[in-house]
Design a protein around this motif. Sequence first.
Motif, PDB file in Angstrom:
ATOM      1  N   HIS A  24       2.920   2.249   2.760  1.00 21.32           N
ATOM      2  CA  HIS A  24       4.163   3.005   2.922  1.00 21.32           C
ATOM      3  C   HIS A  24       5.324   2.294   2.222  1.00 21.32           C
ATOM      4  O   HIS A  24       6.070   2.915   1.460  1.00 21.32           O
ATOM      5  N   VAL A  25       5.477   0.996   2.469  1.00 22.98           N
ATOM      6  CA  VAL A  25       6.581   0.249   1.857  1.00 22.98           C
ATOM      7  C   VAL A  25       6.488   0.300   0.337  1.00 22.98           C
ATOM      8  O   VAL A  25       7.478   0.522  -0.355  1.00 22.98           O
ATOM      9  N   LEU A  26       5.283   0.108  -0.201  1.00 26.51           N
ATOM     10  CA  LEU A  26       5.108   0.041  -1.653  1.00 26.51           C
ATOM     11  C   LEU A  26       4.945   1.411  -2.316  1.00 26.51           C
ATOM     12  O   LEU A  26       4.907   1.499  -3.543  1.00 26.51           O
ATOM     13  N   GLY A  27       4.827   2.453  -1.515  1.00 25.38           N
ATOM     14  CA  GLY A  27       4.665   3.790  -2.080  1.00 25.38           C
ATOM     15  C   GLY A  27       3.280   4.016  -2.656  1.00 25.38           C
ATOM     16  O   GLY A  27       3.128   4.721  -3.651  1.00 25.38           O
ATOM     17  N   LEU A  28       2.265   3.443  -2.027  1.00 26.95           N
ATOM     18  CA  LEU A  28       0.884   3.558  -2.491  1.00 26.95           C
ATOM     19  C   LEU A  28       0.049   4.360  -1.505  1.00 26.95           C
ATOM     20  O   LEU A  28       0.414   4.507  -0.343  1.00 26.95           O
ATOM     21  N   GLY A  29      -1.096   4.826  -1.959  1.00 32.24           N
ATOM     22  CA  GLY A  29      -2.077   5.429  -1.069  1.00 32.24           C
ATOM     23  C   GLY A  29      -3.095   4.372  -0.671  1.00 32.24           C
ATOM     24  O   GLY A  29      -3.247   3.364  -1.358  1.00 32.24           O
ATOM     25  N   ILE A  30      -3.753   4.590   0.443  1.00 29.23           N
ATOM     26  CA  ILE A  30      -4.808   3.656   0.833  1.00 29.23           C
ATOM     27  C   ILE A  30      -6.158   4.248   0.466  1.00 29.23           C
ATOM     28  O   ILE A  30      -6.317   5.460   0.405  1.00 29.23           O
ATOM     29  N   GLY A  31      -7.102   3.362   0.231  1.00 26.28           N
ATOM     30  CA  GLY A  31      -8.454   3.789  -0.091  1.00 26.28           C
ATOM     31  C   GLY A  31      -9.233   4.166   1.154  1.00 26.28           C
ATOM     32  O   GLY A  31      -8.764   3.995   2.276  1.00 26.28           O
ATOM     33  N   ALA A  32     -10.418   4.660   0.924  1.00 23.92           N
ATOM     34  CA  ALA A  32     -11.300   5.015   2.034  1.00 23.92           C
ATOM     35  C   ALA A  32     -11.778   3.738   2.727  1.00 23.92           C
ATOM     36  O   ALA A  32     -11.849   2.668   2.121  1.00 23.92           O
ATOM     37  N   GLU A  33     -12.112   3.880   3.992  1.00 27.90           N
ATOM     38  CA  GLU A  33     -12.692   2.759   4.720  1.00 27.90           C
ATOM     39  C   GLU A  33     -14.044   2.446   4.101  1.00 27.90           C
ATOM     40  O   GLU A  33     -14.844   3.341   3.828  1.00 27.90           O
ATOM     41  N   TRP A  34     -14.289   1.181   3.858  1.00 25.47           N
ATOM     42  CA  TRP A  34     -15.543   0.746   3.252  1.00 25.47           C
ATOM     43  C   TRP A  34     -16.064  -0.428   4.064  1.00 25.47           C
ATOM     44  O   TRP A  34     -15.451  -1.503   4.059  1.00 25.47           O
TER      45      TRP A  34
END
Length: 133
Positions: A24-34
């Motif tokens: 959220h802070v960096l404006g990124l999406g997160i990847g899938a749980e692996w």
Amino acid sequence: MAVELNHTIIHSRDKRESAEFLAHVLGLGIGAEWGPFIQLDMSNGVALDFVTLPAKMAESIVPQHYAFLISDEEFDAAFERIRARGITYYADPQMQRVNEINHEHSGRGLYFRDPSGHGMEIITRPYGHTEDA
């Protein structure tokens, strides 16, 4: 031979909370749980793999420091998200100058803590940078 950092594991009390907070802070999406990890991919190919530690171990997480070099525009957006969420930020790594940013190395920077206590830093110029360089 070229050596590059590929990924690092960040110990967390709650991997999803920590990954989503930083994303959220960096404006990124997160990847899938692996497996046991949730991955956050940086633009330079390095991945941050967040892992939840068992409760007894999570109580003794040793805070680490993670610094992110971002553009001036990305800093403005991240700074606005930090302020909108009421995240306490600091101008210095000792976290004494509360709710201030710094103007070191001919740029801007600030520090904040993630939900697991890690010290996060965003900067617009690498350390040692000067306008004349």
